[in-house]
Design an enzyme around this catalytic site. Structure first.
Site, PDB file in Angstrom:
ATOM      1  N   TYR A 137       0.846  -1.228  -0.192  1.00 11.76           N
ATOM      2  CA  TYR A 137       0.094   0.157  -0.041  1.00 11.76           C
ATOM      3  C   TYR A 137       0.855   1.152   0.133  1.00 11.76           C
ATOM      4  O   TYR A 137       0.265   2.367   0.080  1.00 11.76           O
ATOM      5  CB  TYR A 137      -0.899   0.003   1.130  1.00 11.76           C
ATOM      6  CG  TYR A 137      -2.152  -0.993   1.257  1.00 11.76           C
ATOM      7  CD1 TYR A 137      -1.671  -2.389   1.044  1.00 11.76           C
ATOM      8  CD2 TYR A 137      -3.259  -0.748   0.912  1.00 11.76           C
ATOM      9  CE1 TYR A 137      -2.843  -3.256   0.840  1.00 11.76           C
ATOM     10  CE2 TYR A 137      -4.416  -1.519   0.842  1.00 11.76           C
ATOM     11  CZ  TYR A 137      -4.144  -2.850   0.641  1.00 11.76           C
ATOM     12  OH  TYR A 137      -5.039  -3.675   0.774  1.00 11.76           O
ATOM     13  N   LYS A 188       3.329 -15.506   2.479  1.00 14.55           N
ATOM     14  CA  LYS A 188       3.548 -16.041   1.497  1.00 14.55           C
ATOM     15  C   LYS A 188       4.813 -16.504   1.211  1.00 14.55           C
ATOM     16  O   LYS A 188       5.426 -16.163  -0.045  1.00 14.55           O
ATOM     17  CB  LYS A 188       2.611 -15.424   0.134  1.00 14.55           C
ATOM     18  CG  LYS A 188       2.378 -16.325  -0.956  1.00 14.55           C
ATOM     19  CD  LYS A 188       1.592 -17.436  -1.112  1.00 14.55           C
ATOM     20  CE  LYS A 188       1.491 -18.404  -2.122  1.00 14.55           C
ATOM     21  NZ  LYS A 188       0.887 -19.602  -2.044  1.00 14.55           N
ATOM     22  N   ASP A 220      -2.817 -18.779   1.474  1.00 18.94           N
ATOM     23  CA  ASP A 220      -3.865 -19.490   0.704  1.00 18.94           C
ATOM     24  C   ASP A 220      -4.387 -20.412   1.753  1.00 18.94           C
ATOM     25  O   ASP A 220      -5.797 -20.553   1.758  1.00 18.94           O
ATOM     26  CB  ASP A 220      -3.400 -20.078  -0.781  1.00 18.94           C
ATOM     27  CG  ASP A 220      -2.008 -20.401  -0.520  1.00 18.94           C
ATOM     28  OD1 ASP A 220      -1.285 -20.362   0.397  1.00 18.94           O
ATOM     29  OD2 ASP A 220      -1.546 -21.089  -1.626  1.00 18.94           O
ATOM     30  N   ASP A 244      -6.221  -7.032   4.862  1.00 16.32           N
ATOM     31  CA  ASP A 244      -7.438  -6.449   4.441  1.00 16.32           C
ATOM     32  C   ASP A 244      -8.387  -7.501   3.909  1.00 16.32           C
ATOM     33  O   ASP A 244      -9.553  -7.402   4.123  1.00 16.32           O
ATOM     34  CB  ASP A 244      -6.696  -5.658   3.040  1.00 16.32           C
ATOM     35  CG  ASP A 244      -7.925  -4.619   2.617  1.00 16.32           C
ATOM     36  OD1 ASP A 244      -8.931  -4.727   3.308  1.00 16.32           O
ATOM     37  OD2 ASP A 244      -7.453  -3.885   1.765  1.00 16.32           O
ATOM     38  N   ASP A 248     -11.980  -9.135   5.767  1.00 17.21           N
ATOM     39  CA  ASP A 248     -13.393  -9.238   5.100  1.00 17.21           C
ATOM     40  C   ASP A 248     -14.209 -10.606   5.045  1.00 17.21           C
ATOM     41  O   ASP A 248     -15.159 -10.564   5.323  1.00 17.21           O
ATOM     42  CB  ASP A 248     -13.189  -8.799   3.614  1.00 17.21           C
ATOM     43  CG  ASP A 248     -13.428  -7.214   3.367  1.00 17.21           C
ATOM     44  OD1 ASP A 248     -13.303  -6.401   4.179  1.00 17.21           O
ATOM     45  OD2 ASP A 248     -13.949  -6.881   2.251  1.00 17.21           O
TER      46      ASP A 248
END
Ligand code: NAD
Length: 351
Positions: A137, A188, A220, A244, A248
């Site tokens: 970001y 990851k 994942d 982020d 959700d």
């Protein structure tokens, strides 16, 4: 001294849900008298389109200096397709005030709210700590040869030892002081070599917390396991982008974005509270947005400001609403934003 709260209602459903959150805060004032002073600030798409100003640098300084808390509704408006006002205001606060912790709890209040079969409130009670100032970001990169067949788009992911260490330490500290027995980190590292920094720091910091079990998942597998065995997770710590997305997902497991509060923190600096959801433009002004996420952010704020009883009263009022079927359509209810907000405020006043 009275605590000072700055409010940026923002765009879309931001003003709808903030109006109800402030209604609940007034009820808190009536019953508990915390004496919180509220100042509303005009920043958002409307202000930007009228004046060309996103948020003045002096105002950002004032937010960091003069306030104990900031409440933000949501930012994002289709009339500003580049989203530059939201970037300046929201990411501006996170980056310039260095609010490196994004705390996003996901707690199931009622078994009816989860789409998962056979899961109870005890199975879904976790907190995600998302790194909030680095990662993908940071806007390092850009688009080159734009609009040509040779176009290149690059976004660099920034991971500093300082940044990784402080969010991981925060997660372990929080776990230790809240009686939790495990912290899980998602990264990851199998595909992104830079994420080995996260693994090294996670082990180094985690070793200092003898009573807390350490777990790691590739992002994942983390997404899969969060759905399959949510009861395996108490505290999750991860980077900016993964946090982020994961938060959700976690919110949907406990009833949806309409119920998900969050806090952006840096101990010793002002905290910025916001519902996890965005500005949901199609719902704006239609009296359908769920105000509970914004109201639960008020409960988080009250707890931080040491008004524990008031915080519990707000959370209990939301739980009571859910239990009694009081809600907007996203949680299976039939009421509008205003009616739900007023019901919760009344409950806080009278319970
Ligand atoms: N922190 C923020 O301010 C923030 C966060 C995410 C997105 N955004 C912005 O919001 C705009 C819309 O983005 P989006 O559609 O991807 O995400 P969104 O969170 O606004 O909406 C996602 C989905 O959830 C529903 N939803 C969200 N909040 C709800 C609520 N309170 N009650 C009932 N339903 C709710 C929406 O109707 C939509 O179906 C974009 O401009 C985006 O950049 C802002």
């Amino acid at each position: 001294m009275s605590p000072m709260l700055a409010v940026i209602a923002g765009d879309g459903i931001g003003p709808d849900v903030v109006r109800e959150a402030l209604g609940v805060l007034r009820a808190v004032e009536d019953r508990f008298h915390p004496g919180i002073q509220v100042e509303q600030l005009p920043y958002g798409a409307e202000h930007y389109l009228k004046t060309g100003e996103t948020i003045p640098p002096m105002e950002m300084k004032r937010l960091g200096r003069d306030f104990d808390a900031i409440l933000v509704g949501a930012l994002g408006d289709p009339r500003v397709p580049g989203n530059e006002h939201a970037r300046d205001i929201l990411l501006g606060m996170r980056f310039q005030l260095d609010l490196y912790v994004n705390e996003r709890p996901a707690r199931l209040m009622d078994a009816r709210l989860t789409p998962l079969k056979g899961k109870e409130p005890a199975d879904l009670d976790l907190v995600i700590f998302r790194e909030n100032t680095e990662g993908l970001y940071v806007s390092v990169g850009g688009r080159f040869k734009e609009g040509t067949p040779d176009e290149i788009a690059i976004a660099e992911e920034l991971n500093t030892r300082k940044g990784v260490e402080r969010i991981i330490r925060y997660a372990f500290e929080w776990a230790a002081s809240n009686g939790k027995s495990s912290v899980t980190m998602a990264d990851k590292a199998n595909a992104i070599a830079a994420h080995h920094l996260w693994r090294t720091v996670f082990d180094d910091v985690g070793r200092e917390y003898a009573g807390i079990e350490r777990g790691t998942r590739y992002i994942d597998a983390m997404a899969m396991d969060l759905v399959r065995t949510p009861e395996a997770f108490q505290v999750i710590v991860t980077g900016n982008l993964f946090g982020d997305i994961l938060s959700d997902l976690a919110s949907v497991l406990v009833g949806g974005l309409g119920l998900a509060p969050s806090a952006n923190r840096n101990p010793g600096v002002v905290t910025m509270y916001e519902p996890v959801h965005g500005s949901a433009p199609p719902l704006a002004g239609k009296d359908v947005a769920n105000p509970m996420a914004a109201i639960l952010t008020i409960a988080m704020m009250l707890a931080d400001l040491d008004f524990a009883e008031a915080s519990s009263a707000v959370e209990s009022a939301v739980r009571a609403a859910i239990a009694e079927g009081i809600g907007t359509p996203d949680v299976g209810g039939r009421l509008g934003t205003r009616a739900v907000g007023e019901w919760i405020a009344e409950r806080v006043r009278t319970s």
